[in-house]
Design a protein around this motif. Sequence first.
Motif, PDB file in Angstrom:
ATOM      1  N   GLY A 241      -3.070 -10.346  -3.098  1.00 26.92           N
ATOM      2  CA  GLY A 241      -4.146 -10.043  -2.163  1.00 26.92           C
ATOM      3  C   GLY A 241      -4.791  -8.718  -2.518  1.00 26.92           C
ATOM      4  O   GLY A 241      -4.106  -7.708  -2.688  1.00 26.92           O
ATOM      5  N   TYR A 242      -6.106  -8.740  -2.657  1.00 23.65           N
ATOM      6  CA  TYR A 242      -6.838  -7.544  -3.075  1.00 23.65           C
ATOM      7  C   TYR A 242      -7.729  -7.024  -1.956  1.00 23.65           C
ATOM      8  O   TYR A 242      -8.223  -7.781  -1.131  1.00 23.65           O
ATOM      9  N   GLY A 243      -7.906  -5.715  -1.952  1.00 24.56           N
ATOM     10  CA  GLY A 243      -8.771  -5.046  -0.989  1.00 24.56           C
ATOM     11  C   GLY A 243      -9.485  -3.903  -1.664  1.00 24.56           C
ATOM     12  O   GLY A 243      -9.577  -3.852  -2.898  1.00 24.56           O
ATOM     13  N   THR A 244      -9.918  -2.942  -0.888  1.00 26.12           N
ATOM     14  CA  THR A 244     -10.693  -1.824  -1.427  1.00 26.12           C
ATOM     15  C   THR A 244      -9.891  -0.941  -2.377  1.00 26.12           C
ATOM     16  O   THR A 244     -10.461  -0.267  -3.233  1.00 26.12           O
ATOM     17  N   SER A 245      -8.563  -0.955  -2.245  1.00 20.32           N
ATOM     18  CA  SER A 245      -7.738  -0.127  -3.137  1.00 20.32           C
ATOM     19  C   SER A 245      -7.055  -0.963  -4.221  1.00 20.32           C
ATOM     20  O   SER A 245      -6.039  -0.567  -4.769  1.00 20.32           O
ATOM     21  N   GLY A 246      -7.630  -2.126  -4.509  1.00 22.53           N
ATOM     22  CA  GLY A 246      -7.042  -2.988  -5.549  1.00 22.53           C
ATOM     23  C   GLY A 246      -6.006  -3.922  -4.934  1.00 22.53           C
ATOM     24  O   GLY A 246      -6.181  -4.433  -3.835  1.00 22.53           O
TER      25      GLY A 246
ATOM     26  N   ALA B 262       4.143  -4.048 -10.820  1.00 21.16           N
ATOM     27  CA  ALA B 262       5.541  -4.235 -11.226  1.00 21.16           C
ATOM     28  C   ALA B 262       6.336  -4.926 -10.122  1.00 21.16           C
ATOM     29  O   ALA B 262       7.160  -5.800 -10.399  1.00 21.16           O
ATOM     30  N   ALA B 263       6.084  -4.568  -8.864  1.00 24.39           N
ATOM     31  CA  ALA B 263       6.794  -5.183  -7.741  1.00 24.39           C
ATOM     32  C   ALA B 263       6.478  -6.670  -7.650  1.00 24.39           C
ATOM     33  O   ALA B 263       7.373  -7.493  -7.452  1.00 24.39           O
ATOM     34  N   VAL B 264       5.212  -7.024  -7.821  1.00 26.37           N
ATOM     35  CA  VAL B 264       4.819  -8.435  -7.769  1.00 26.37           C
ATOM     36  C   VAL B 264       5.468  -9.212  -8.909  1.00 26.37           C
ATOM     37  O   VAL B 264       5.945 -10.330  -8.717  1.00 26.37           O
ATOM     38  N   LYS B 265       5.529  -8.622 -10.082  1.00 30.09           N
ATOM     39  CA  LYS B 265       6.168  -9.294 -11.224  1.00 30.09           C
ATOM     40  C   LYS B 265       7.644  -9.553 -10.959  1.00 30.09           C
ATOM     41  O   LYS B 265       8.160 -10.617 -11.285  1.00 30.09           O
ATOM     42  N   ARG B 266       8.351  -8.586 -10.346  1.00 28.81           N
ATOM     43  CA  ARG B 266       9.770  -8.772 -10.024  1.00 28.81           C
ATOM     44  C   ARG B 266       9.961  -9.904  -9.009  1.00 28.81           C
ATOM     45  O   ARG B 266      10.857 -10.737  -9.153  1.00 28.81           O
ATOM     46  N   ILE B 267       9.107  -9.925  -7.987  1.00 26.13           N
ATOM     47  CA  ILE B 267       9.198 -10.969  -6.970  1.00 26.13           C
ATOM     48  C   ILE B 267       8.897 -12.334  -7.583  1.00 26.13           C
ATOM     49  O   ILE B 267       9.575 -13.323  -7.310  1.00 26.13           O
ATOM     50  N   ASP B 268       7.878 -12.383  -8.412  1.00 29.21           N
ATOM     51  CA  ASP B 268       7.411 -13.654  -8.981  1.00 29.21           C
ATOM     52  C   ASP B 268       8.469 -14.354  -9.833  1.00 29.21           C
ATOM     53  O   ASP B 268       8.464 -15.573  -9.948  1.00 29.21           O
ATOM     54  N   VAL B 269       9.384 -13.590 -10.395  1.00 27.11           N
ATOM     55  CA  VAL B 269      10.439 -14.177 -11.232  1.00 27.11           C
ATOM     56  C   VAL B 269      11.347 -15.106 -10.427  1.00 27.11           C
ATOM     57  O   VAL B 269      11.799 -16.128 -10.943  1.00 27.11           O
ATOM     58  N   VAL B 270      11.600 -14.785  -9.164  1.00 34.42           N
ATOM     59  CA  VAL B 270      12.548 -15.567  -8.375  1.00 34.42           C
ATOM     60  C   VAL B 270      11.925 -16.357  -7.226  1.00 34.42           C
ATOM     61  O   VAL B 270      12.539 -17.285  -6.716  1.00 34.42           O
TER      62      VAL B 270
ATOM     63  N   GLY C 189      10.714   0.202   0.856  1.00 36.74           N
ATOM     64  CA  GLY C 189       9.701   1.001   1.538  1.00 36.74           C
ATOM     65  C   GLY C 189       8.457   0.234   1.934  1.00 36.74           C
ATOM     66  O   GLY C 189       7.556   0.812   2.546  1.00 36.74           O
ATOM     67  N   CYS C 190       8.384  -1.039   1.608  1.00 33.83           N
ATOM     68  CA  CYS C 190       7.212  -1.840   1.951  1.00 33.83           C
ATOM     69  C   CYS C 190       7.424  -2.573   3.271  1.00 33.83           C
ATOM     70  O   CYS C 190       8.549  -2.936   3.605  1.00 33.83           O
ATOM     71  N   ARG C 191       6.342  -2.780   3.998  1.00 29.42           N
ATOM     72  CA  ARG C 191       6.401  -3.563   5.228  1.00 29.42           C
ATOM     73  C   ARG C 191       6.273  -5.034   4.872  1.00 29.42           C
ATOM     74  O   ARG C 191       5.561  -5.390   3.927  1.00 29.42           O
ATOM     75  N   CYS C 192       6.942  -5.869   5.642  1.00 29.58           N
ATOM     76  CA  CYS C 192       6.929  -7.299   5.371  1.00 29.58           C
ATOM     77  C   CYS C 192       6.745  -8.041   6.691  1.00 29.58           C
ATOM     78  O   CYS C 192       7.387  -7.708   7.690  1.00 29.58           O
TER      79      CYS C 192
ATOM     80  N   THR D  76       0.794  -1.228   0.000  1.00 22.90           N
ATOM     81  CA  THR D  76       0.000   0.000   0.000  1.00 22.90           C
ATOM     82  C   THR D  76       0.831   1.285   0.000  1.00 22.90           C
ATOM     83  O   THR D  76       0.290   2.345  -0.303  1.00 22.90           O
ATOM     84  N   SER D  77       2.110   1.191   0.303  1.00 24.74           N
ATOM     85  CA  SER D  77       2.952   2.397   0.252  1.00 24.74           C
ATOM     86  C   SER D  77       3.362   2.740  -1.184  1.00 24.74           C
ATOM     87  O   SER D  77       3.910   3.810  -1.434  1.00 24.74           O
TER      88      SER D  77
END
Length: 69
Positions: free
Chosen positions: A33-38, A18-26, A61-64, A9-10
């Motif tokens: 996960g979807y919510g009210t903001s997509g 784009a971030a999910v696509k980069r992660i998904d490669v490796v 910058g993302c929380r994990c 969300t940040s």
Amino acid sequence: MLMYRVDLTSLEPSERVAAVKRIDVVAFDTYDGYGTSGLEYVDVAWDRKEDFVSSPVFPTGCRCTKMGN
């Protein structure tokens, strides 16, 4: 195998995809996960020896949260 939840969300909506696509490669697998903001988070199944949070594909910058043990 380790599981992580990355809060996207940040990021702008276009950056989230784009971030999910980069992660998904490796990652072993990813689960969007979807919510009210997509697309709001991604669950990551991580089977590599490299630490996920310090890996080059981790979105800055993302929380994990580590899920499980």
